[in-house]
Design a protein around this motif. Structure first.
Motif, PDB file in Angstrom:
ATOM      1  N   UNK A   5       0.141  11.034  15.193  1.00 48.25           N
ATOM      2  CA  UNK A   5       1.317  10.375  14.579  1.00 48.25           C
ATOM      3  C   UNK A   5       2.099  11.386  14.007  1.00 48.25           C
ATOM      4  N   UNK A   6       3.299  10.869  13.946  1.00 49.43           N
ATOM      5  CA  UNK A   6       4.140  11.874  13.205  1.00 49.43           C
ATOM      6  C   UNK A   6       3.894  12.058  11.693  1.00 49.43           C
ATOM      7  N   UNK A   7       5.057  12.699  10.926  1.00 50.11           N
ATOM      8  CA  UNK A   7       4.846  13.217   9.371  1.00 50.11           C
ATOM      9  C   UNK A   7       4.224  11.904   8.856  1.00 50.11           C
ATOM     10  N   UNK A   8       5.018  11.087   8.602  1.00 50.21           N
ATOM     11  CA  UNK A   8       4.564  10.113   7.769  1.00 50.21           C
ATOM     12  C   UNK A   8       3.244   8.998   7.915  1.00 50.21           C
ATOM     13  N   UNK A   9       2.623   9.662   9.280  1.00 44.44           N
ATOM     14  CA  UNK A   9       1.277   9.103   9.470  1.00 44.44           C
ATOM     15  C   UNK A   9       0.267   9.743   8.500  1.00 44.44           C
ATOM     16  N   UNK A  10       0.399  10.991   8.164  1.00 40.67           N
ATOM     17  CA  UNK A  10      -0.303  11.546   7.005  1.00 40.67           C
ATOM     18  C   UNK A  10      -1.765  11.857   7.512  1.00 40.67           C
ATOM     19  N   UNK A  11      -1.635  12.594   8.848  1.00 46.38           N
ATOM     20  CA  UNK A  11      -2.933  12.612   9.483  1.00 46.38           C
ATOM     21  C   UNK A  11      -3.857  11.761   9.538  1.00 46.38           C
ATOM     22  N   UNK A  12      -3.361  10.349   9.660  1.00 46.11           N
ATOM     23  CA  UNK A  12      -4.176   9.250  10.000  1.00 46.11           C
ATOM     24  C   UNK A  12      -4.281   8.497   8.822  1.00 46.11           C
ATOM     25  N   UNK A  13      -3.689   8.739   7.546  1.00 45.52           N
ATOM     26  CA  UNK A  13      -3.916   8.020   6.083  1.00 45.52           C
ATOM     27  C   UNK A  13      -3.091   6.503   6.377  1.00 45.52           C
ATOM     28  N   UNK A  14      -1.754   6.764   7.054  1.00 44.81           N
ATOM     29  CA  UNK A  14      -1.163   5.233   7.266  1.00 44.81           C
ATOM     30  C   UNK A  14      -1.987   4.331   8.129  1.00 44.81           C
ATOM     31  N   UNK A  15      -2.420   4.931   9.207  1.00 46.76           N
ATOM     32  CA  UNK A  15      -3.434   4.009  10.075  1.00 46.76           C
ATOM     33  C   UNK A  15      -4.438   3.424   9.319  1.00 46.76           C
ATOM     34  N   UNK A  16      -5.178   4.457   8.461  1.00 43.90           N
ATOM     35  CA  UNK A  16      -6.315   3.729   7.810  1.00 43.90           C
ATOM     36  C   UNK A  16      -5.873   2.864   6.753  1.00 43.90           C
ATOM     37  N   UNK A  17      -4.693   2.843   6.032  1.00 47.01           N
ATOM     38  CA  UNK A  17      -4.383   1.971   5.225  1.00 47.01           C
ATOM     39  C   UNK A  17      -3.875   0.474   5.903  1.00 47.01           C
ATOM     40  N   UNK A  18      -3.399   0.708   6.670  1.00 48.04           N
ATOM     41  CA  UNK A  18      -2.922  -0.440   7.633  1.00 48.04           C
ATOM     42  C   UNK A  18      -4.153  -1.215   8.136  1.00 48.04           C
ATOM     43  N   UNK A  19      -5.109  -0.519   8.657  1.00 52.53           N
ATOM     44  CA  UNK A  19      -6.312  -1.333   9.052  1.00 52.53           C
ATOM     45  C   UNK A  19      -6.896  -1.847   7.757  1.00 52.53           C
ATOM     46  N   UNK A  20      -7.114  -1.209   6.862  1.00 52.48           N
ATOM     47  CA  UNK A  20      -7.757  -1.662   5.643  1.00 52.48           C
ATOM     48  C   UNK A  20      -7.033  -2.920   4.895  1.00 52.48           C
ATOM     49  N   UNK A  21      -6.024  -3.062   5.119  1.00 55.75           N
ATOM     50  CA  UNK A  21      -5.121  -4.103   4.526  1.00 55.75           C
ATOM     51  C   UNK A  21      -4.711  -5.136   5.755  1.00 55.75           C
ATOM     52  N   UNK A  22      -5.610  -5.108   6.904  1.00 50.21           N
ATOM     53  CA  UNK A  22      -5.535  -6.236   7.997  1.00 50.21           C
ATOM     54  C   UNK A  22      -5.385  -7.284   7.410  1.00 50.21           C
ATOM     55  N   UNK A  23      -4.459  -8.402   8.134  1.00 51.78           N
ATOM     56  CA  UNK A  23      -4.407  -9.526   7.717  1.00 51.78           C
ATOM     57  C   UNK A  23      -5.397 -10.693   8.847  1.00 51.78           C
ATOM     58  N   UNK A  24      -5.830  -9.699   9.947  1.00 53.87           N
ATOM     59  CA  UNK A  24      -7.019 -10.532  10.733  1.00 53.87           C
ATOM     60  C   UNK A  24      -8.285 -10.509  10.231  1.00 53.87           C
ATOM     61  N   UNK A  25      -8.885 -11.642  10.117  1.00 55.64           N
ATOM     62  CA  UNK A  25     -10.349 -11.593   9.460  1.00 55.64           C
ATOM     63  C   UNK A  25     -11.313 -11.045  10.809  1.00 55.64           C
ATOM     64  N   UNK A  26     -12.351 -10.451  10.410  1.00 55.20           N
ATOM     65  CA  UNK A  26     -13.455 -10.012  11.220  1.00 55.20           C
ATOM     66  C   UNK A  26     -13.098  -8.613  11.680  1.00 55.20           C
ATOM     67  N   UNK A  27     -12.081  -7.943  11.013  1.00 53.92           N
ATOM     68  CA  UNK A  27     -11.922  -6.381  11.176  1.00 53.92           C
ATOM     69  C   UNK A  27     -12.652  -5.583  10.079  1.00 53.92           C
ATOM     70  N   UNK A  28     -13.420  -4.893  10.779  1.00 62.72           N
ATOM     71  CA  UNK A  28     -14.001  -3.791   9.707  1.00 62.72           C
ATOM     72  C   UNK A  28     -13.469  -2.387  10.094  1.00 62.72           C
TER      73      UNK A  28
END
Length: 248
Positions: free
Chosen positions: A205-228
């Protein structure tokens, strides 16, 4: 050494077909093998159903070679992750069964006959840049006898690509979803399937992706049930967990 082998060893000693010194050599490595720089856990497969996996990153070629040399003497399949190509060449002569998976940066040696599961694991990626992490998950699941179905480059920027593969994804028992950028794909998949979803954020990802941190936080705060969620770029962890779920 498992219980059957230990029982056989004791019987051989009683019958006189194995002497005490030879038996003691086997017992010396009963729980773990001490290589000074590493202590190889010989009991892990007995406890957990899976043998110890070698994490190659940070190990010298000499250390990796010595570890693999010992593990080859056992009957378990061998998996080493995060192994660079030049390091894989340093150990390639140890066994004719060594296979190096370049994209996944994994090294495998199959010691047991393959017995693939009836059910499959779906490994889904958002983009082509996520393939190294996805392949690490695939190789991990496959060396432990799971059937894997690959669905690559089906991210939310072209969601029709996901829908074209949705029927096949739904047939699988567990879904691993690998994504970088904003990490939205696991939430979408989680809302479309009735199977557990394991989300893997990648450092793509680009700069604000923070080397995967944005994706990690997005997945941790997922609104879909059953996602680990596993850690950033942890394809191994996702493939291992998916294999455990697939074999329940």
């Amino acid at each position: 050494m498992d219980k059957k082998k230990l029982k056989k060893l004791l019987e051989d000693v009683q019958e006189g077909s194995t002497d005490i010194d030879r038996a003691m050599e086997h017992l010396d490595d009963l729980t773990y093998k001490n290589l000074d720089f590493a202590k190889i856990d010989n009991h892990r497969e007995i406890r957990t159903g899976y043998p110890e996996v070698i994490f190659g990153q940070g190990k010298t070629p000499e250390q990796l070679r010595e570890i693999i040399s010992f593990m080859i003497s056992k009957e378990s399949n061998i998996l080493a992750t995060r192994v660079d190509p030049e390091v894989s060449g340093y150990v390639s002569d140890l066994s004719p069964d060594i296979q190096y998976h370049k994209l996944a940066r994994c090294l495998t040696i199959r010691k047991k006959p393959a017995e693939k599961t009836a059910e499959s694991i779906a490994v889904v990626t958002a983009g082509t840049g996520d393939l190294p992490v996805a392949e690490e998950a695939c190789v991990t699941a496959e060396i432990f006898d799971n059937r894997v179905e690959r669905f690559f480059d089906v991210g939310v920027a072209g969601v029709h690509r996901l829908y074209d593969n949705l029927d096949d994804i739904r047939k699988c028992r567990v879904v691993v979803v690998v994504a970088g950028m904003e990490g939205a794909l696991p939430s979408l998949v989680g809302g479309l399937v009735d199977k557990p979803v394991i989300a893997v954020p990648t450092s793509i990802g680009y700069g604000a992706n923070f080397s995967g941190l944005s994706a990690l936080l997005g997945m941790l705060t997922s609104c879909a049930a059953g996602v680990s969620v596993v850690n950033i770029d942890n394809g191994f962890g996702a493939g291992y967990l998916a294999g455990m779920i697939n074999k329940l």
